[in-house]
Scaffold this motif. Structure first.
Motif, PDB file in Angstrom:
ATOM      1  N   GLY A   1      -2.000  -6.983  -5.167  1.00  0.00           N
ATOM      2  CA  GLY A   1      -2.640  -7.075  -6.470  1.00  0.00           C
ATOM      3  C   GLY A   1      -2.889  -5.698  -7.032  1.00  0.00           C
ATOM      4  N   GLU A   2      -3.614  -5.706  -8.144  1.00  0.00           N
ATOM      5  CA  GLU A   2      -3.864  -4.444  -8.836  1.00  0.00           C
ATOM      6  C   GLU A   2      -5.327  -4.019  -8.704  1.00  0.00           C
ATOM      7  OE1 GLU A   2      -2.412  -4.596 -12.794  1.00  0.00           O
ATOM      8  OE2 GLU A   2      -3.128  -2.604 -13.333  1.00  0.00           O
TER       9      GLU A   2
ATOM     10  N   VAL B   1       0.149  -3.329  -6.592  1.00  0.00           N
ATOM     11  CA  VAL B   1       1.217  -3.538  -7.591  1.00  0.00           C
ATOM     12  C   VAL B   1       0.608  -3.858  -8.950  1.00  0.00           C
ATOM     13  CG1 VAL B   1       2.992  -4.351  -5.973  1.00  0.00           C
ATOM     14  CG2 VAL B   1       1.326  -5.967  -6.893  1.00  0.00           C
ATOM     15  N   PRO B   2       1.292  -3.445 -10.039  1.00  0.00           N
ATOM     16  CA  PRO B   2       0.802  -3.853 -11.368  1.00  0.00           C
ATOM     17  C   PRO B   2       0.948  -5.369 -11.519  1.00  0.00           C
ATOM     18  CG  PRO B   2       2.551  -2.177 -11.524  1.00  0.00           C
ATOM     19  CD  PRO B   2       2.509  -2.636 -10.114  1.00  0.00           C
TER      20      PRO B   2
END
Lengths: 236, 372
Positions: free
Chosen positions: B212-213, B319-320
């Motif tokens: 995740g971001e 991650v974006p």
């Protein structure tokens, strides 16, 4: 004694004979109260509804992409006043509804894969409704069905967050309507209904099936849907 | 009728009425006495008096109880509430230089030359009476007392009997003529009770990491027992770990299964966050992780402050991401945030007649109802 005197004497004798029973009848009327009308005044309505609710988003694929086929579950409470009652025929009420629905899914990374991060959409509809309830069938013919039509205006507060952070929120406004068919429980057990009224002031209790819809304005987030729900209601 | 009334009647001449009245009064009085709780109450009230007079325990009556405050345990200042359990953990027990510092108050009235520190049960019994230095009650330390009213006594933790495993240790502080004597009259004492716990909690298992971001989840199974909190560690220098030892994916030189990491001294490059005692999941913010991939591991800490070995490691990906709103916009959604206050197909101001109409309808209905 002539005939008229004889007639007068017989009349007096009859009156004297009947006097005690007439007096007793008079006494009974004084002691025994007239049959009491147990129905308390009808002043309001309270109901609870559970319904699958899936905003249509006018074909935008985002909802399905994130939340999948989750039909959601909208819980709604309705409370209002009965402002006009035509006895044993119909009633007119103004009510307010408060609801809640939440959808939860996972965010999607740039490769199109779902991550472990959560994203949510919460809907809180607030509705003002005018409604006509027809209850002539159960009151007059012992057929336990009532019919209701509702129309009004809805403000749906919406909020979406992602990864624990608020992304966007706003209000969607538009027309709301509902059609309801209800099973009148008073028809099945009149004595229990009378006790409910005497103890709690609840005149009628009913189980209902409702088809309802919300049509937000084009500028709003398209959180409208036409769906159905079940619930229980009380008129007090 | 009570038996004595017959005898009384021999000596006192009374009229039958007066005698009946007297008998009834006597009977009522005896009933009240026998059926009330007065005798029990009187007995209970007299107990403290008997105690004070030395009837109950003449040997203990002379002893003064001193107040004590635990200032630090193994160099760590004590911040526990008064009634809280005081723990001595493995680290404090293992360090030969670590001490308990206990302030003993109210010593001004005693002329004894030392304060003796004893460990055991009922060490405040007079030495000559108890046989003293039995294995159950032993002197471990003493500190000179030169007329101070309060004294900070430093007790070497390593000398506490039972400083291994788990045990409850009573530490007594007593002004004495001879700190180790087996013939001594104990005039005052202070007592502190410690729970020694040198066993580490179980290592968390089944650690897994997400992606995740801003909300990257790390999950694990609870260690069970008296857990105070967990630490979640992360390290982006993947690959330097002891992978041969089966430390799991994404092990690093610092984070690998079985590593003994001191939470107070986190190695450079390793991040750490503390969780609640009952947590089995924790979210990390990608912004605090310097990289797009990291190894994570979890460590349990028990109430005594003992730490477990490090769990197996797991990977997390930074991650974006796109949330619902991003995707809605990306799919052509054009709704605005805030209040879109208009009705379908009508300009913004057209809501007023609708609302007004509803209100009017309600008023008309109310009026009709009043008339009815």
């Amino acid at each position: 004694m002539n005939r008229s005197q004889l007639r007068r004497a017989l009349g007096c004798a009859l009156l004297l004979c009947l006097w005690p029973s007439l007096a007793a009848a008079q006494l009974d009327d004084d002691l025994i109260p007239p049959a009491r009308d147990f129905s308390s005044p009808v002043i309001g309505l309270l109901s609870f509804r559970v319904a699958p609710y899936r905003p249509n988003f006018d074909g935008n694929a985002a909802f399905e992409q994130v939340f999948g086929n989750d039909p959601g579950l909208m819980l709604t409470m309705e409370l209002g006043g009965i402002v006009y009652r035509l006895p044993d025929i119909m009633m007119f009420g103004i009510t307010g509804q408060f609801g809640w629905a939440n959808y939860s899914g996972n965010t999607i990374d740039t490769s199109g894969n779902k991550t472990s991060e959560e994203t949510d959409l919460t809907l809180i509809p607030l509705t003002a409704l005018a409604q006509l309830r027809f209850d002539a069938l159960p009151r007059n013919f012992k057929i336990p069905l009532t019919f209701t039509g509702k129309v009004g205006y809805q403000w749906t507060g919406w909020d979406t967050d992602s990864g624990g952070k608020d992304e966007a929120h706003g209000w969607a406004l538009g027309l709301a309507w509902a059609g309801e068919i209800a099973l009148d429980l008073n028809t099945f057990d009149a004595s229990a209904a009378r006790i409910m009224d005497e103890e709690w002031g609840i005149n009628y209790a009913y189980l209902f099936f409702e088809v309802f819809g919300f049509h937000p304005s084009p500028q709003s987030l398209e959180v409208g849907d036409i769906t159905f729900g079940f619930g229980i209601g009380f008129i007090f | 009728m009570p038996f004595w009334h017959g005898w009384l009647n021999h000596f006192v001449r009374m009229s039958p009425t007066a005698r009946t009245k007297r008998d009834n009064a006597a009977r009522n009085y005896m009933d009240r006495v026998l059926h009330s709780r007065a005798p029990v109450r009187a007995l209970l009230l007299s107990l403290p008096c008997l105690w004070a007079l030395g009837v109950a325990s003449p040997a203990q009556a002379q002893q003064t109880i001193l107040t004590t405050d635990v200032l630090s345990i193994g160099g760590v200042p004590n911040t526990a509430a008064n009634a809280a359990t005081l723990y001595i953990n493995a680290e404090a027990c293992a360090d030969p230089d670590s001490t308990l510092v206990v302030q003993v108050n109210g010593l001004g009235a005693f002329m004894n030359p030392t304060v003796g520190v004893w460990v055991g049960n009922n060490c405040n019994t007079n030495r000559a009476d108890s046989g003293t230095t039995s294995s159950d009650c032993v002197p471990i330390h003493s500190q000179p007392l030169a007329g101070e009213s309060e004294l900070d006594v430093e007790v070497p933790i390593g000398m506490l009997s039972g400083c291994e495993g788990t045990a409850t240790v009573n530490v007594w502080f007593m002004p004495m003529a001879n700190a180790t004597s087996d013939t001594e009259v104990i005039t005052a004492y202070g007592l502190e009770t410690f729970t020694v716990d040198t066993l580490p909690p179980a290592t968390p298992t089944n650690v897994s990491g997400g992606s995740g971001e801003t909300q990257i989840s790390v999950d694990w199974d609870s260690s069970g027992g008296d857990i105070q909190n967990y630490y979640v560690y992360w390290d982006t220098a993947i690959g330097g770990g002891d992978n041969d030892a089966g430390s799991g994916e994404c092990a690093t030189a610092n984070l690998y299964a079985g590593a003994e990491l001191d939470p107070g001294e986190t190695p450079p490059g390793v991040g750490k966050e503390k969780t609640a005692s009952n947590a089995t999941s924790h979210d990390l913010d990608g912004a605090s992780i310097d990289g797009d991939m990291a190894g994570v591991a979890v460590q349990a800490v028990d109430l005594a402050g003992n730490v477990s070995e490090l769990s197996e490691t797991a990977c997390i990906d930074v991650v974006p991401t796109n949330g619902f709103w991003d995707l809605y916009k990306a799919n052509g959604g054009d709704a605005k945030e805030g209040c879109a206050c208009s009705l379908p197909g009508r300009p913004e101001t057209s809501r007023t007649p609708w609302l007004g109409g509803l209100l009017l309808l309600a008023l008309v209905a109310l009026r009709a109802r009043r008339r009815a």
